[in-house]
Enzyme design. Structure first.
Site, PDB file in Angstrom:
ATOM      1  CE  LYS A   1      -1.432   2.824   2.954  1.00 17.16           C
ATOM      2  NZ  LYS A   1      -1.524   4.083   2.135  1.00 17.16           N
TER       3      LYS A   1
ATOM      4  CD  GLU B   1      13.159   3.851   7.709  1.00 21.99           C
ATOM      5  OE1 GLU B   1      13.111   4.899   8.392  1.00 21.99           O
ATOM      6  OE2 GLU B   1      13.000   3.828   6.485  1.00 21.99           O
TER       7      GLU B   1
ATOM      8  CB  CYS C   1      13.240   8.752   8.204  1.00 25.10           C
ATOM      9  SG  CYS C   1      13.982   7.590   7.039  1.00 25.10           S
TER      10      CYS C   1
ATOM     11  CD  GLU D   1      11.561  12.539  11.733  1.00 21.85           C
ATOM     12  OE1 GLU D   1      12.352  12.078  10.893  1.00 21.85           O
ATOM     13  OE2 GLU D   1      10.584  11.890  12.176  1.00 21.85           O
TER      14      GLU D   1
END
Length: 463
Positions: free
Chosen positions: A157, A232, A266, A366
């Site tokens: 997906k 991850e 990331c 982040e």
């Protein structure tokens, strides 16, 4: 229409394409088809699986310009970066085409003369993946290639913002000769598809790249069926610059790691931690280079910084910058915007913030944007403490030309990926993954195929 995804160009807000949302019945049928194909695909010999992967890689490269343009249109990143990502994506297919032929077993000396012990590896079963919008090609092939190489069917997906790249890659896989039920895509909202994946009795493994909260939910929802997981997840990468560092190299590599894909990665540096004796000099050099970066539509040949993917991402970036300024941060570059909410595009000019402190949100969360917050340190112990003061442990960077300093920093950083005088350590041949709340497992290298294999041993008696 409620049953379609509207894929828009984040640089202009223009509609690129409407994509059909698959119904729950269609997704469940796709999962069953993938499960059923496992019986056949697992028996395809490793050399043939390797050949099919090689052919897929070849076709992707033949359509490189087309795929890169699709990626830039739906993602916004500069075309040069998109072209680079296609190469990065095919490097995973190439690597695992070779690893398919290197899934070895072994024998273990038995404890008696009448026994023989044999250890073998076999594919785990149907793999369901959920991939992010920021690297729609590479994150897909990084999961699909080892799954297919191991003998596992694969269903993915893609992110709702960027489904077109994945759809084209799957089409090319079919054209290469990989059966249609062995590699599939489904489109839909993450919460809906995620629940179907985790609840399905057919799925034996889930591979996910995305935020830590969603990853935790997927893990919880998969507990009842005890699925294997590769996660991850989020990062909050520190970048430490020691007093002896080559400042020109550090500036160049900081630009690479911080501002690639407009900081929407990331592994990009989120906290720049510089020795107090060189912090002013480094900050000035970095700001000078950042001001030269060209912001614009990714299809323009001179663009280096593209748009922010959507309004939610833009608002998070702006709120962090404003919070930092309110608490005393100094703006050395950026803090400029080109926004049209009606049309739907959001540009944040690359920004450098100095005199950043630990109480600022940007040091705790982040950013996922083109903002470099700079904080100073006195001792290496203090730098390590700042770097590790996060629940995340994906990527970290440091710059020094002293091997003792470098060894000390490496040994004390709690991060899965570390660059020493290197702002771009990723590659298909290296194990990618994080510590702590940044994930489970590794992708890439020989470690990347392990999660797609089960180990069993056979004890033969009465010889």
């Amino acid at each position: 229409m409620a049953n379609v995804l509207r894929v828009n160009n984040p640089a202009t807000g223009e509609l690129i394409q409407e994509v059909k949302i698959h119904s729950e019945e269609e997704i469940n049928q796709a999962l069953k088809n993938g499960h059923d194909s496992f019986k056949r695909w697992r028996k395809v010999n490793a050399h043939e699986r390797s050949r099919l992967l090689q052919r897929w890689s070849q076709l992707v490269q033949e359509h490189k310009e087309e795929i890169a343009k699709i990626m830039t249109l739906e993602n916004g990143k500069p075309l040069k970066e998109s072209l680079g990502e296609v190469d990065y994506a095919t490097s995973y297919i190439d690597w695992y085409a070779e690893e398919a032929k290197r899934i070895y077993g072994r024998t273990i000396p038995a404890s008696t003369e009448s026994k023989r012990i044999i250890v073998s590896r076999q594919p785990i079963g149907l793999v369901a993946a959920i991939t992010p919008w920021n690297f729609p090609a590479a994150m897909m092939t990084r999961k699909a290639a080892p799954a297919l190489a191991a003998g596992c069917p694969f269903i993915v997906k893609p992110a709702v913002e960027t489904p077109l790249t994945t759809m084209r890659l799957v089409e090319l896989a079919h054209e290469a000769g990989i059966p249609t039920d062995v590699i599939q895509y489904v489109n839909g909202r993450g919460s809906v598809v995620g629940d179907l994946f985790t609840q399905s009795e057919y799925v034996r493994k889930i591979s996910f790249t995305g935020s830590t909260p969603i990853g935790k939910q997927l893990i919880k929802n998969s507990a009842d069926t005890v699925k294997h997981m590769t996660m991850e997840l989020g990062g909050h990468a520190p970048l430490i610059i020691a007093e002896d560092a080559d400042l020109d190299l550090a500036v160049q590599q900081t630009l690479i790691t911080k501002y690639r894909n407009a900081g929407q990665t990331c592994v990009c540096a989120n906290r720049i931690i510089v020795h107090e004796n060189i912090v002013d000099q480094f900050a000035e050099k970095l700001a000078e280079e950042v001001k030269k970066l060209k912001v614009g539509n990714g299809l323009d040949s001179d663009t280096q910084i593209g748009p922010i993917i959507n309004e939610k991402g833009y608002e998070k970036i702006v709120s962090q910058i404003e919070d930092a300024i309110d608490k005393g941060a100094e703006v050395l570059a950026g803090n400029q915007y080109d926004v049209n909410k009606d049309q739907g595009y959001y540009f944040v000019y690359p920004t450098v913030l100095k005199n950043v402190s630990a109480d600022m949100v940007i040091m705790q969360e982040e950013t996922f944007g083109p903002v470099a917050p700079i904080v100073s340190f006195k001792t290496l112990e203090e730098a390590i403490e700042i770097a590790n003061s996060t629940p995340y442990g994906l990527a970290a960077y440091f710059f020094t030309n002293d091997y003792k300093t470098g060894t000390y920093i490496h040994d004390n950083l709690d991060f899965g990926i570390i660059g020493w005088n290197d702002g771009a350590p990723s590659g298909a041949h290296v194990p990618f993954g994080g510590m702590k709340e940044s994930g489970l497992g590794r992708e890439g290298s020989i470690e990347g195929i392990e999660p797609y294999l089960e180990t069993k041993y056979l004890s033969i008696g009465n010889l």
